[in-house]
Design a protein around this motif. Structure first.
Motif, short mmCIF file in Angstrom:
data_model
loop_
_atom_site.label_atom_id
_atom_site.label_comp_id
_atom_site.label_asym_id
_atom_site.label_seq_id
_atom_site.Cartn_x
_atom_site.Cartn_y
_atom_site.Cartn_z
N SER A 22 0.85 -1.19 0.00
CA SER A 22 0.00 0.00 0.00
C SER A 22 0.88 1.23 0.00
O SER A 22 1.97 1.24 0.60
CB SER A 22 -0.91 0.00 1.24
N HIS A 23 0.41 2.28 -0.67
CA HIS A 23 1.17 3.53 -0.69
C HIS A 23 1.39 4.08 0.71
O HIS A 23 2.37 4.78 0.97
CB HIS A 23 0.43 4.57 -1.53
N LYS A 24 0.48 3.74 1.62
CA LYS A 24 0.56 4.28 2.98
C LYS A 24 1.59 3.54 3.83
O LYS A 24 1.98 4.03 4.90
CB LYS A 24 -0.82 4.20 3.64
N GLY A 27 8.22 2.71 3.58
CA GLY A 27 9.00 2.30 2.43
C GLY A 27 9.75 1.00 2.62
O GLY A 27 9.73 0.14 1.74
N LYS A 30 7.28 -1.88 2.73
CA LYS A 30 6.71 -2.08 1.39
C LYS A 30 7.71 -2.78 0.47
O LYS A 30 7.34 -3.65 -0.33
CB LYS A 30 6.32 -0.71 0.83
N GLY A 62 -1.18 -1.57 -8.11
CA GLY A 62 -1.27 -0.29 -7.41
C GLY A 62 0.07 0.34 -7.11
O GLY A 62 0.14 1.54 -6.77
N LEU A 63 1.15 -0.43 -7.23
CA LEU A 63 2.49 0.09 -6.93
C LEU A 63 3.28 0.48 -8.17
O LEU A 63 4.44 0.86 -8.07
CB LEU A 63 3.28 -0.96 -6.13
N GLN A 65 3.13 3.06 -9.92
CA GLN A 65 3.51 4.47 -9.87
C GLN A 65 3.84 4.89 -8.45
O GLN A 65 3.52 5.99 -8.01
CB GLN A 65 2.37 5.34 -10.43
N ASP A 66 4.48 4.00 -7.70
CA ASP A 66 4.84 4.32 -6.33
C ASP A 66 5.87 5.45 -6.28
O ASP A 66 6.63 5.66 -7.23
CB ASP A 66 5.41 3.08 -5.63
N ASP A 67 5.89 6.17 -5.16
CA ASP A 67 6.83 7.28 -5.01
C ASP A 67 8.28 6.81 -4.97
O ASP A 67 9.19 7.56 -5.31
CB ASP A 67 6.52 8.06 -3.72
N SER A 72 8.41 0.56 -7.53
CA SER A 72 7.69 0.52 -8.80
C SER A 72 8.34 -0.46 -9.76
O SER A 72 7.65 -1.21 -10.47
CB SER A 72 7.66 1.92 -9.45
#
Length: 375
Positions: A22-24, A27, A30, A62-63, A65-67, A72
């Motif tokens: 999840s983006h939340k 790092g 994840k 969903g990942l 385009q992760d930051d 990504s």
């Protein structure tokens, strides 16, 4: 029993990992989670497990385009590996949480600053391999032609250094897969668009076999459009030399034979080499075979002495598939012309069992780059 327990444990572990994709999520957490999932894509059992529930695919997609770029990149790697299986492609294109995945991927590839454009190209190449998926992609491209149209894709593909951070070679097999669909072939063969002419130089592109293979397969697919053969062989396109030159070696011919050849094939250097990949040689020959469908095409190939290029190739060829493809064309070029009512070979009524064999031998090419895998 042991396998069932092992599978149950793997699913339980995956269920525990998925919430961290999840983006939340932090790092570092994840990163561990996506590394675990990517590892699963390295085995058949792992790929089957990941494809068993949409929620797994949605979490990975969903990942994209992760930051954090490394995360990504791992997400792309996982999806590229998963989409090597045809059955996964329509599932990925039907995810409720990613209804515009195709548009997102194509926009990303067309952005000259995208750092993971090569990974996105590989994913598009795999996703476009199944016929239904290719059709869906062509519909999207036509619908959004102002920003994602075929013109834009060709511009991106043909512009050297378009993206300094990506080679974009897998756009070759992507274009090939799209030309399974008649509308895509019609675009490539648009007489006012100068599209196919821009692709022809890539039949001898030394920097990438993936790009070369994709474009040769694209040309083969377009050669099935018999109504365009006269134009393809005309000076406006001059397709024949681009198909024969990769098949030609350093052999010397007498002056009479040389003069009949297209200018591009006359007096080749002693260092001239043939296309090194057997499957590409087969596709080049099969495209030539398609150009023999009409009487006009056969006469043109005979006038341009295509036979001697194929004869010399046959004399030194070791690959059985290439030899067989070569013999099929040579038998047409040196054989007697069929009766006038059979001048167009594609209109001749063929027994069903023979037709099935021909379909297997000369099917429309797809995924000429092979399954893109990021291992």
């Amino acid at each position: 029993m042991a396998k069932a327990v092992e599978k149950s444990m793997s699913r339980k572990q995956l269920d525990e990992v998925i919430p961290f994709l999840s983006h939340k999520s932090r790092g570092d957490v994840k990163a561990i989670a996506i590394d675990y999932v990517t590892g699963l894509t390295g085995t058949s059992e792992g790929r089957t497990l990941l494809c068993s529930r949409d929620v797994y695919l949605e979490a990975v997609a969903g990942l994209l385009q992760d930051d954090i770029q490394s995360i990504s990149k791992q997400a792309y790697k996982a999806l590229v590996n998963l989409t090597a299986e045809d059955l996964v492609c329509p599932k990925l294109l039907s995810l409720k949480t990613k209804p515009n995945l195709l548009q997102e991927l194509m926009k990303y590839v067309c952005n000259p600053e995208s750092e993971l454009a090569d990974e996105a190209c590989m994913l598009l190449s795999n996703l476009s391999r199944p016929l239904d998926c290719a059709k869906k992609m062509v519909e999207v491209i036509q619908k959004e032609k102002e920003t994602l149209g075929f013109d834009k894709l060709i511009q991106v593909f043909c512009t050297e250094g378009y993206n300094p951070k990506a080679k974009l070679h897998h756009l070759g097999p992507f274009l090939c897969n799209l030309t399974q669909i008649p509308e895509a072939r019609q675009f490539i063969l648009n007489k006012d668009g100068c599209v196919i002419q821009r692709l022809l130089p890539y039949t001898q592109y030394p920097e990438s076999v993936v790009r070369r293979r994709g474009i040769v397969a694209t040309l083969k697919n377009c050669s099935f459009e018999t109504d365009n053969h006269q134009w393809l062989l005309s000076p406006q396109v001059d397709l024949l030399p681009h198909l024969l030159l990769p098949l030609a070696g350093p052999e010397e011919f007498d002056e009479e034979d040389n003069d009949k050849l297209p200018v591009e094939l006359q007096y080749l250097e002693p260092t001239k080499t043939r296309e090194p990949e057997p499957d590409i040689r087969v596709m080049l020959i099969e495209a030539v075979h398609q150009l023999c469908a009409t009487k006009e095409g056969r006469e043109y190939l005979k006038d341009k002495n295509a036979y001697i290029i194929l004869r010399e190739l046959h004399n030194c060829e070791k690959n059985e598939a290439v030899i067989e493809a070569c013999e099929d064309v040579v038998s047409i070029l040196i054989g007697d012309e069929p009766a006038p009512e059979h001048a167009n070979l594609k209109e001749v009524e063929i027994p069903a069992d023979i037709q099935e064999k021909l379909n297997k031998a000369s099917r429309v090419a797809k995924d000429a780059g092979g399954d893109a895998k990021d291992g």
